[in-house]
Design an enzyme around this catalytic site. Structure first.
Site, PDB file in Angstrom:
ATOM      1  N   ASN A   1       0.846  -1.202   0.000  1.00  0.00           N
ATOM      2  CA  ASN A   1       0.000   0.000   0.000  1.00  0.00           C
ATOM      3  C   ASN A   1       0.880   1.250   0.000  1.00  0.00           C
ATOM      4  O   ASN A   1       0.822   2.078   0.904  1.00  0.00           O
ATOM      5  CB  ASN A   1      -0.935  -0.006   1.209  1.00  0.00           C
ATOM      6  CG  ASN A   1      -2.073   0.994   1.071  1.00  0.00           C
ATOM      7  OD1 ASN A   1      -2.237   1.633   0.039  1.00  0.00           O
ATOM      8  ND2 ASN A   1      -2.865   1.127   2.120  1.00  0.00           N
TER       9      ASN A   1
ATOM     10  N   HIS B   1      -8.563   1.777   9.259  1.00  0.00           N
ATOM     11  CA  HIS B   1      -9.055   0.531   8.657  1.00  0.00           C
ATOM     12  C   HIS B   1     -10.451   0.166   9.169  1.00  0.00           C
ATOM     13  O   HIS B   1     -11.242  -0.412   8.425  1.00  0.00           O
ATOM     14  CB  HIS B   1      -8.080  -0.617   8.947  1.00  0.00           C
ATOM     15  CG  HIS B   1      -6.926  -0.659   8.000  1.00  0.00           C
ATOM     16  ND1 HIS B   1      -5.757   0.024   8.223  1.00  0.00           N
ATOM     17  CD2 HIS B   1      -6.763  -1.297   6.806  1.00  0.00           C
ATOM     18  CE1 HIS B   1      -4.922  -0.188   7.220  1.00  0.00           C
ATOM     19  NE2 HIS B   1      -5.496  -0.981   6.354  1.00  0.00           N
TER      20      HIS B   1
END
Length: 288
Positions: free
Chosen positions: A147, A182
């Site tokens: 990421n 998240h």
């Protein structure tokens, strides 16, 4: 929502075409050149995404996540099953990120400029370095390869803005923000907290042991192989929680290993390193 992301400046440069206008020459001057071809970066990432999709389709059927929690497996077989189950979990992210990179390269958004040799660079929308993740020799290489644009965003908005002499380190603050970002499944917090300990443990082991294995090519190769295996096992230790999500499932999985890996990682992360007293913030900045 999973990326890749780019800055507003990069997007505006793409819109008006200014990201294609110039390239550095050997004497430092700049000249206008033709728009570079996106054929290779597009085909390369597209083929990579299709390969990852095939890996996901094959392994997800044979080794679903629940196989990690099945009783009766030996230690070796459980490690192998965990590796295969988490591989297809990573593969679906690889597929999405590589496909997105291919599309953005096709339209030109992925172009970032030219290197010192004048060759075109397509990395604005690069969100995954598959080789760096799968064969990482340390936790830092693993974290920075996964990421990529999201990690850069976290660095800009959190890591570089943590005030000095505060009760929480820049690394820890960044992991906490990433956990909240998240979501609220317990597995996210267990995973990212574990990565925090893994990163610190890996840094200390590297500082304590690496110089002993740099005296010959054979020892260096042995060290690299050992660190690849250790990093992969650490990735499975933390990544399992990220996929299992629920607290009881995470604890059940760790219980099959008698919690030994987690205890070892935490203990190693607290090993004192000579000469680091009073310079923790500087050390953390160097290893980020």
């Amino acid at each position: 929502l999973v990326g890749p992301i780019c800055t507003m400046k990069e997007y505006l440069n793409f819109v008006d075409g200014s990201n294609f206008n110039t390239t550095p020459t050997q004497n430092g001057n700049r000249k206008t050149i033709a728009k570079p071809s996106a054929l290779y970066p597009v085909i390369n990432t597209l083929l990579g995404s299709l390969m990852c999709a095939a890996i996901y389709l094959v392994l997800s059927v044979r080794y679903p996540l629940d196989t990690m929690l099945e009783p009766g497996h030996s230690l070796v077989s459980r490690v192998l099953i965990t590796h295969l189950a988490l591989t297809h979990c990573r593969a679906k992210y690889y597929f999405v990120w590589l496909l997105a990179e291919s599309v953005n390269n096709y339209v030109g958004l992925g172009f970032s400029g030219y290197d010192k040799e004048g060759e075109p660079v397509w990395d604005v929308c690069k969100n995954i370095r598959v080789f760096d993740v799968e064969f990482a020799t340390n936790a830092r290489m693993l974290i920075t390869g996964w990421n990529v644009t999201g990690s850069l965003w976290l660095r800009r908005v959190c890591y570089e803005r943590v005030p000095p002499k505060i009760w929480i380190s820049p690394h820890s603050a960044t992991f906490v923000l990433s956990s909240i970002w998240h979501g609220f499944y317990p597995g996210y917090y267990l995973s990212l907290v574990t990565f925090m300990f893994v990163n610190e443990a890996a840094r200390k082991m590297r500082k304590l042991l690496r110089h002993h294995f740099q005296t010959s090519p054979a020892k260096k190769c042995l060290y690299d192989l050992a660190t690849i295996v250790a990093t992969a096992l650490s990735m499975h230790l933390a990544g399992s929680c990220f996929q299992l999500l629920m607290l009881d499932r995470c604890i059940l999985f760790w219980s099959y290993f008698y919690f030994v890996p987690m205890v070892v990682v935490v203990m190693v992360s607290f090993i004192p390193i000579p000469g680091e007293h009073g310079s923790k913030g500087k050390t953390l900045e160097k290893t980020h």
